[in-house]
Design a protein around this motif. Structure first.
Motif, PDB file in Angstrom:
ATOM      1  N   ALA A  24       0.837  -1.201  -0.084  1.00  8.13           N
ATOM      2  CA  ALA A  24       0.029  -0.087   0.090  1.00  8.13           C
ATOM      3  C   ALA A  24       0.883   1.240  -0.235  1.00  8.13           C
ATOM      4  O   ALA A  24       0.295   2.446   0.072  1.00  8.13           O
ATOM      5  CB  ALA A  24      -0.882   0.014   1.140  1.00  8.13           C
ATOM      6  N   GLY A  25       2.264   1.125   0.024  1.00  3.37           N
ATOM      7  CA  GLY A  25       3.151   2.084   0.125  1.00  3.37           C
ATOM      8  C   GLY A  25       3.345   2.861   1.445  1.00  3.37           C
ATOM      9  O   GLY A  25       3.701   3.939   1.563  1.00  3.37           O
ATOM     10  N   LEU A  26       2.962   1.935   2.276  1.00  2.00           N
ATOM     11  CA  LEU A  26       3.248   2.682   3.593  1.00  2.00           C
ATOM     12  C   LEU A  26       4.312   1.598   4.298  1.00  2.00           C
ATOM     13  O   LEU A  26       4.974   0.650   3.796  1.00  2.00           O
ATOM     14  CB  LEU A  26       2.054   2.190   4.278  1.00  2.00           C
ATOM     15  N   LYS A  27       4.953   2.181   5.468  1.00  2.00           N
ATOM     16  CA  LYS A  27       5.951   1.558   6.371  1.00  2.00           C
ATOM     17  C   LYS A  27       5.066   0.651   7.428  1.00  2.00           C
ATOM     18  O   LYS A  27       4.408   1.077   8.194  1.00  2.00           O
ATOM     19  CB  LYS A  27       7.006   2.323   6.818  1.00  2.00           C
ATOM     20  N   GLY A  28       5.378  -0.642   7.686  1.00  2.00           N
ATOM     21  CA  GLY A  28       4.736  -1.505   8.536  1.00  2.00           C
ATOM     22  C   GLY A  28       5.970  -2.057   9.494  1.00  2.00           C
ATOM     23  O   GLY A  28       6.955  -2.618   8.970  1.00  2.00           O
ATOM     24  N   ILE A  29       5.789  -1.803  10.956  1.00  2.00           N
ATOM     25  CA  ILE A  29       6.616  -2.367  11.735  1.00  2.00           C
ATOM     26  C   ILE A  29       6.104  -3.171  12.821  1.00  2.00           C
ATOM     27  O   ILE A  29       4.774  -2.939  13.588  1.00  2.00           O
ATOM     28  CB  ILE A  29       7.093  -1.121  12.611  1.00  2.00           C
ATOM     29  N   GLY A  30       6.261  -4.498  12.787  1.00  2.00           N
ATOM     30  CA  GLY A  30       5.628  -5.695  13.651  1.00  2.00           C
ATOM     31  C   GLY A  30       6.161  -6.010  14.858  1.00  2.00           C
ATOM     32  O   GLY A  30       7.165  -5.933  15.089  1.00  2.00           O
ATOM     33  N   PHE A  31       5.167  -6.482  15.957  1.00  2.00           N
ATOM     34  CA  PHE A  31       5.913  -6.707  17.158  1.00  2.00           C
ATOM     35  C   PHE A  31       4.943  -7.923  17.401  1.00  2.00           C
ATOM     36  O   PHE A  31       3.783  -8.130  17.188  1.00  2.00           O
ATOM     37  CB  PHE A  31       5.504  -5.571  18.412  1.00  2.00           C
ATOM     38  N   GLN A  32       5.698  -8.855  18.259  1.00  2.00           N
ATOM     39  CA  GLN A  32       4.880 -10.077  18.756  1.00  2.00           C
ATOM     40  C   GLN A  32       4.634 -10.085  20.412  1.00  2.00           C
ATOM     41  O   GLN A  32       3.775 -10.818  20.887  1.00  2.00           O
ATOM     42  CB  GLN A  32       5.819 -11.369  18.286  1.00  2.00           C
ATOM     43  N   ARG A  33       5.240  -9.277  21.101  1.00  2.00           N
ATOM     44  CA  ARG A  33       5.204  -9.250  22.346  1.00  2.00           C
ATOM     45  C   ARG A  33       4.524  -7.674  22.840  1.00  2.00           C
ATOM     46  O   ARG A  33       5.290  -6.780  22.418  1.00  2.00           O
ATOM     47  CB  ARG A  33       6.527  -9.302  23.064  1.00  2.00           C
ATOM     48  N   ILE A  34       3.630  -7.683  23.825  1.00  2.00           N
ATOM     49  CA  ILE A  34       3.179  -6.372  24.262  1.00  2.00           C
ATOM     50  C   ILE A  34       4.099  -5.588  24.819  1.00  2.00           C
ATOM     51  O   ILE A  34       4.194  -4.352  24.438  1.00  2.00           O
ATOM     52  CB  ILE A  34       1.939  -6.754  25.217  1.00  2.00           C
ATOM     53  N   GLU A  35       5.114  -6.179  25.629  1.00  3.04           N
ATOM     54  CA  GLU A  35       6.137  -5.305  26.177  1.00  3.04           C
ATOM     55  C   GLU A  35       6.943  -4.413  24.974  1.00  3.04           C
ATOM     56  O   GLU A  35       7.280  -3.306  25.332  1.00  3.04           O
ATOM     57  CB  GLU A  35       7.225  -6.110  27.000  1.00  3.04           C
ATOM     58  N   ASP A  36       7.235  -5.062  24.017  1.00  4.37           N
ATOM     59  CA  ASP A  36       8.110  -4.369  23.092  1.00  4.37           C
ATOM     60  C   ASP A  36       7.113  -3.564  22.295  1.00  4.37           C
ATOM     61  O   ASP A  36       7.901  -2.460  21.814  1.00  4.37           O
ATOM     62  CB  ASP A  36       8.576  -5.774  21.912  1.00  4.37           C
ATOM     63  N   PHE A  37       6.151  -3.834  22.148  1.00  4.03           N
ATOM     64  CA  PHE A  37       5.269  -2.834  21.311  1.00  4.03           C
ATOM     65  C   PHE A  37       4.891  -1.631  22.058  1.00  4.03           C
ATOM     66  O   PHE A  37       5.143  -0.293  21.552  1.00  4.03           O
ATOM     67  CB  PHE A  37       3.717  -3.476  21.226  1.00  4.03           C
ATOM     68  N   MET A  38       4.667  -1.781  23.603  1.00  3.33           N
ATOM     69  CA  MET A  38       4.413  -0.514  24.116  1.00  3.33           C
ATOM     70  C   MET A  38       5.807   0.366  24.617  1.00  3.33           C
ATOM     71  O   MET A  38       5.630   1.517  24.552  1.00  3.33           O
ATOM     72  CB  MET A  38       3.858  -0.864  25.534  1.00  3.33           C
ATOM     73  N   HIS A  39       6.915  -0.447  24.581  1.00  5.63           N
ATOM     74  CA  HIS A  39       8.317   0.360  24.716  1.00  5.63           C
ATOM     75  C   HIS A  39       8.539   1.145  23.250  1.00  5.63           C
ATOM     76  O   HIS A  39       8.883   2.301  23.570  1.00  5.63           O
ATOM     77  CB  HIS A  39       9.273  -0.745  24.803  1.00  5.63           C
TER      78      HIS A  39
END
Length: 221
Positions: A24-39
């Motif tokens: 879609a021409g966007l940048k996606g950054i994925g996380f598998q753990r809530i702690e890493d995501f919130m950080h």
């Protein structure tokens, strides 16, 4: 380029989401753990968030509530295998902007993401903090309704700091967003832009201030 964070513990689904966002021409950054995501979220607020609900280390609904406690604006779409009407109602009542069930089609996901980002653009053209206002559509800055000239870099820095009022923006994060690079190079370049911004805010009687957090970065207070 708009950035989308997504929290999904299933690697195969995460891969599909990431590729859908990229196509879609966007940048996606994925996380598998809530702690890493919130950080990561505390360092930088993306343009949109996709959340799974059933996660091994907690509930995506709790993550949703947490985000909405400090940010009411960022578009959030839930992506879950839970398909009942009540599941959707609960998520929407907690502050989700959209709800998509698994398995999903990539074309539908692309369409929904783009629709949410368009809505965000329409409703968030102006950023106001104190008597300082940034009109992102006009690429202009006013203080007490008086136009203030900013260079492109000054504008981008001030916009980032104002969007994240009271949050410390690390120098690395500022370089990533303003210069679009992870290489900080000579940090005096950033310091000089901050100095110029401070002077313009002071000269025009702005009631906000750029505070230095020693060895870390800057924040608007």
């Amino acid at each position: 380029m708009a950035t989308i964070y997504f929290l999904e513990d299933d690697q195969s689904i995460g891969y599909i989401i990431e590729k859908t966002i990229e196509h879609a021409g966007l940048k996606g950054i994925g996380f598998q753990r809530i702690e890493d995501f919130m950080h990561a979220l505390k360092k930088h607020m993306p343009d949109m968030i996709l959340l799974d609900i059933m996660l091994p280390d907690g509930s995506g609904l709790d993550v949703l509530k947490n985000i909405r406690s400090f940010n009411k604006d960022v578009p959030i779409m839930m992506i879950s295998a839970l398909q009942s009407e009540m599941d959707k109602v609960i998520a929407l009542d907690l502050g989700a902007d959209d709800y998509m069930t698994k398995p999903f089609g990539v074309l539908e996901m692309t369409s929904r993401i783009q629709a949410r980002l368009r809505t965000k653009d329409i409703h968030h053209q102006i950023i106001q903090v104190g008597n300082v206002s940034i009109d992102d559509q006009k690429h202009s800055c006013t203080i007490d309704k008086t136009d203030v000239y900013l260079t492109n870099k000054e504008y981008s820095i001030l916009k980032l700091l104002m969007k994240n009022k009271n949050k410390v923006m690390q120098k690395e994060v500022i370089f990533q967003n303003v210069w679009e690079t992870n290489f900080m190079g000579e940090t005096r370049t950033l310091d000089m832009h901050i100095k110029s911004l401070r002077q313009k805010l002071l000269e025009n009687n702005a009631d906000i201030e750029i505070q230095t957090i020693r060895s870390v970065g800057y924040q608007i207070i």
